[in-house]
Design a protein around this motif. Structure first.
Motif, short mmCIF file in Angstrom:
data_model
loop_
_atom_site.label_atom_id
_atom_site.label_comp_id
_atom_site.label_asym_id
_atom_site.label_seq_id
_atom_site.Cartn_x
_atom_site.Cartn_y
_atom_site.Cartn_z
N HIS A 1 52.99 36.26 46.49
CA HIS A 1 52.07 35.15 46.22
C HIS A 1 51.02 35.04 47.32
O HIS A 1 49.91 34.59 47.07
CB HIS A 1 52.85 33.85 46.09
N GLN A 2 51.37 35.44 48.52
CA GLN A 2 50.42 35.38 49.62
C GLN A 2 49.33 36.43 49.45
O GLN A 2 48.15 36.16 49.68
CB GLN A 2 51.14 35.55 50.96
N MET A 3 49.70 37.63 49.02
CA MET A 3 48.72 38.71 48.84
C MET A 3 47.80 38.42 47.65
O MET A 3 46.61 38.72 47.70
CB MET A 3 49.43 40.04 48.61
N SER B 1 43.15 35.08 57.92
CA SER B 1 41.83 35.46 58.43
C SER B 1 40.97 36.10 57.34
O SER B 1 39.79 35.79 57.19
CB SER B 1 41.99 36.41 59.61
N LEU B 2 41.57 37.00 56.58
CA LEU B 2 40.83 37.67 55.50
C LEU B 2 40.47 36.68 54.38
O LEU B 2 39.35 36.72 53.85
CB LEU B 2 41.65 38.82 54.93
N ILE B 3 41.39 35.79 54.04
CA ILE B 3 41.11 34.77 53.02
C ILE B 3 39.95 33.90 53.48
O ILE B 3 39.04 33.61 52.70
CB ILE B 3 42.38 33.93 52.72
N PHE C 1 43.69 38.94 47.17
CA PHE C 1 43.16 39.83 46.14
C PHE C 1 42.25 39.07 45.18
O PHE C 1 41.17 39.55 44.81
CB PHE C 1 44.29 40.50 45.34
N PHE C 2 42.67 37.87 44.77
CA PHE C 2 41.87 37.13 43.82
C PHE C 2 40.57 36.63 44.43
O PHE C 2 39.50 36.73 43.81
CB PHE C 2 42.65 35.95 43.22
N ILE C 3 40.62 36.11 45.64
CA ILE C 3 39.39 35.62 46.28
C ILE C 3 38.42 36.77 46.51
O ILE C 3 37.21 36.63 46.32
CB ILE C 3 39.71 34.84 47.58
#
Length: 157
Positions: A131-133, A18-20, A137-139
């Protein structure tokens, strides 16, 4: 310019998804952004770490063109603060490249072929994140970078 993020393996946490999706939508106000997920490899029990990295590398390279600028998100990459990262983005925007690709590797990192093909490496932190977090963070940092470039109030200096 287009920006693409390539990652190995799906995200199964609905909150992260959802956040991504939220930050991906926000990024659409600034740039054409694509988030592409390469499915996890199947039947990896019989593969060594090197073989797994090699197969993932082949899948990543298949998603790129020779004209693309490829930046690896790597624990040994150069670390930038948010303002320096926004300047890094601006430099690429000014360079006239068509597509800037950032890559999050699999659990064992990148193959030698990927390191050879890469145009650079960025590190998000000395800390290790799942890897999911890292995707979120990057986006979010991409979004923050563009708000800094536009002098919008999201980032406080």
């Amino acid at each position: 310019m287009n920006i693409k993020l390539i990652a190995i393996g799906k995200t199964d946490n609905k909150n992260l998804i959802s956040l991504i999706e939220d930050y991906t939508k926000r990024l659409g106000h600034y740039i054409r952004f694509e988030f592409e997920i390469i499915p996890d490899l199947k039947k990896v029990k019989h593969l060594s770490e090197a073989q797994q990295k090699e197969k993932e590398g082949e899948l990543i390279l298949a998603k790129t063109q020779t004209s693309d600028v490829l930046i690896l998100l790597d624990e040994n990459g150069k670390q930038l603060d948010s303002v320096a990262f926004s300047n890094y983005l601006q430099k690429h925007l000014n360079s006239g490249i068509k597509t800037l690709i950032f890559v999050i590797g699999g659990p064992y990192g990148f193959s030698d072929a990927i390191y050879s093909r890469a145009n650079g490496k960025l590190g998000l932190s000395k800390m290790t994140f799942s890897h999911q977090m890292v995707r979120l963070f990057f986006i979010e940092q991409l979004y923050r970078g563009f708000t800094i470039l536009k002098n919008e109030p999201y980032h406080h200096r």
